[in-house]
Write an enzyme that holds these catalytic residues in place. Structure first.
Site, short mmCIF file in Angstrom:
data_model
loop_
_atom_site.label_atom_id
_atom_site.label_comp_id
_atom_site.label_asym_id
_atom_site.label_seq_id
_atom_site.Cartn_x
_atom_site.Cartn_y
_atom_site.Cartn_z
CG ASP A 307 -1.89 1.07 1.30
OD1 ASP A 307 -2.67 1.17 0.34
OD2 ASP A 307 -1.91 1.85 2.28
CD GLU A 341 -2.34 2.50 -3.37
OE1 GLU A 341 -3.46 3.02 -3.47
OE2 GLU A 341 -1.66 2.58 -2.32
#
Ligand SMILES: [Ca+2]
Ligand SMILES: [Ca+2]
Ligand SMILES: [Ca+2]
Ligand SMILES: [Ca+2]
Length: 607
Positions: A307, A341
């Site tokens: 993330d 990401e």
């Protein structure tokens, strides 16, 4: 190779092909119909040819068909955990509650046992890898919403009690592995839950707000050097909330206030108060590596989705990624795979992380953006060619034996932050009707599967979910929902709403994705082939490419236009393996006629 636009005859020296995309009927009046096969025959072929997927521990990332799911929104396998931690459990008191099935920002009861019970549904669709949003223990409630999404971690060593126990997760992984399905965790190193407060914003006790607008303005490194800094404080009673213990030391955080999403605050600012970790500190680097090594040891996942990568300094990734890959190998996970990401649609920016950042791959936000431009907004198919022309940027020294690491990019069209592709179609200025929305979704999904890169189906897309936008509006329940703003949506290709149970294996989109997945597994070149762009144009219409691996050579032709399009290629004997483009030969050429918003895949025995 990049094909210049506005040229209708191109010489491809490497393939010795000539091709034209033309709208005129050919002069030859005596066409012979070749190798036409119907959609029904294609389906039969797919079913007849059982595909043997390599064992999960042996196969490369390029073999996967991913399913990305928020466990809270999927299936409730255990109602006893809906409130999370027991209210009397002192250590976990802040992981209790936040449950409200009518509120899209709260927990809805889905859990790991529910997901485990639905493995058949996923297996049957051809899913080979499952990526879960974070499942470690969160702070249950912050401000007016809950940690159902998992991105507010307090304890990096145990499962959030709303989702079950560590043993439930191990059982899930075992059952997935028994079906030869991989499991990927979603991990965070950028921040924790919001525990640290600043006296200048939250008062001496850290419990309220003493600034206007309930936000802590960002203080730059230059401000801090001049002595203008926040005084971080952990409110009384919260000093030991986080696990492991080093995370409770305020010195391991930036403490600079809220990100403005610009300049250095992208790296050092808090996301609306979430405590931003000082990832340039060597103690933190080693601490984070230790946390995620331990998860590998305990659960043996097949990889990590990482993330908020661009909010962490790239030097951190240079140490983190190789250390974890090496550790996974040591414990026997040969093909452990990590993808980041990086929220950017610029291939040159994205690719820094797979080269300089030493990460294996990233989610391809650039492809997602181009698929919106071409298939929702009807821009030219040359947009696709321009993107794929940058694929060489992803090559790096770790992957010298491959043609391009672009094959390992992680493709998607919908996600939990930006919303669903179907929502873009439903709200487009072109006012697409339902059939057009379905056709365009099928086409975008086909590009996600069959262009280079690994496909990720966002849960619910296969049931025609649409949503009102991104973030919470795109996190609908698969189990019967009580959220009014979900249940008033008009789902694609079904009369059901999200108030119903939506695990329908007969839904047309589920069926389509199943066929795509079967094709993907049947033809190695679709997964690992070298991609070559044959044709694109500066308006909606034909996009053609080849995928080649060893002796297998496939021709893929897409029509992004809502009118039929013709496409002519030198050579004969193209064997349809998906779709029907009415291939007809004239002398030494073959003309394909693509129906509106359709695609076809042909196999060429001799290129
Ligand atoms: Ca539950
Ligand atoms: Ca950061
Ligand atoms: Ca904070
Ligand atoms: Ca709605």
């Amino acid at each position: 190779m990049f094909i210049k636009k506005n040229k209708n005859i191109l010489l491809l020296s490497t393939l010795l092909l000539t091709l034209t995309a033309c709208k005129e009927e050919p002069v030859n009046n005596n066409p012979t119909h070749v190798h036409q096969s119907s959609a029904a025959e294609n389906t039969t072929n797919l079913v007849a040819k059982a595909v043997q997927l390599a064992p999960y521990g042996k196969r490369p990332i390029t073999d996967e068909v991913f399913y990305f799911v928020l466990p809270d929104r999927f299936a409730n396998g255990d109602k006893s955990n809906d409130l999370g931690a027991n209210a009397n459990d002192k250590k976990r008191a802040l992981s209790h509650g936040g449950f409200d099935k009518t509120n899209k920002g709260m927990f809805h009861g889905g859990d790991i046992k529910g997901l485990t019970a639905k493995l058949d549904y996923l297996d049957n669709m051809g899913i080979t890898a499952i990526w879960l949003t974070p499942v470690l223990r969160n702070m249950a409630v912050q401000a007016d919403s809950a940690g159902y999404h998992g991105y507010w971690i307090l304890d990096f060593s145990e499962l959030d009690p709303h989702f079950g126990s560590n043993q439930d997760l191990k059982d899930f992984i075992n059952k997935a592995h028994q079906r030869n399905i991989k499991v990927f965790f979603d991990i965070i190193t950028n921040h924790t839950a919001d525990v640290i407060k600043y006296k200048e914003c939250h008062g001496e006790d850290g419990l309220g707000w003493i600034v206007n607008g309930n936000a802590c303005p960002y203080k730059s490194l230059a401000d801090m050097a001049k002595g203008d800094k926040y005084s971080p404080i952990i409110p009384q009673g919260n000093e030991k909330l986080k696990t492991p213990a080093w995370l409770n030391d305020v010195n391991y955080y930036h403490n600079q206030g809220d990100s403005t999403w610009q300049g250095e605050s992208v790296l050092n600012g808090d996301f609306s108060g979430l405590d931003d970790i000082k990832t340039e500190n060597p103690v933190v680097v080693n601490g984070m590596i230790a946390i995620y090594k331990k998860l590998i040891d305990e659960f043996k996942p097949d990889g990590y989705r990482i993330d908020t990568v661009k909010h962490v300094n790239i030097e951190f990734w240079q140490k983190f990624a190789p250390a974890l890959i090496a550790h996974a190998k040591e414990v026997g996970i040969e093909n452990f795979f990590m993808f980041g990401e990086v929220y950017s649609s610029d291939a040159s920016y994205l690719s820094q992380y797979t080269t300089t950042g030493k990460m294996q791959s990233v989610l391809d936000f650039a492809l997602q953006a181009v698929l919106v431009e071409t298939i929702v907004e009807q821009q030219g198919t040359d947009k696709l060619a321009q993107l794929f022309n940058q694929d060489h940027l992803y090559q790096d020294p770790l992957h010298q034996n491959q043609n391009s690491t672009a094959n390992e990019l992680i493709n998607f069209i919908s996600n939990h932050d930006m919303g669903r592709f179907a929502h873009r179609l439903a709200t487009s200025k072109f006012n697409y009707n339902e059939q057009q929305q379905i056709a365009r979704l099928n086409l975008a999904s086909a590009m996600m599967f069959f262009a280079r890169g690994v496909p990720v189906i966002y849960y619910g897309d296969e049931q025609g979910f649409v949503g009102d936008g991104g973030d919470r509006d795109a996190r609908q329940d698969m189990m019967p929902s009580l959220v009014a703003s979900y249940n008033d949506d008009d789902l694609l290709a079904t009369d059901k709403t999200t108030a119903d149970d939506n695990f329908d294996i007969n839904h047309p989109l589920y069926q389509t994705f199943s066929h795509y997945a079967a094709l993907y597994q049947q033809y190695p070149s679709l997964r690992n082939g070298k991609q070559n762009i044959l044709y694109s144009q500066n308006k909606a219409g034909i996009f053609a490419l080849t995928k080649t691996l060893a002796d297998e050579k496939l021709l893929l032709i897409f029509n992004t236009s809502d009118t039929p399009q013709k496409f002519t290629l030198a050579g004969t004997h193209f064997n349809a393996i998906y779709g029907d483009a009415n291939a007809r030969t004239y002398n030494s050429e073959t003309q394909f006629t693509l129906a509106p918003l359709s695609f076809a895949i042909y196999q060429k025995l001799t290129f």
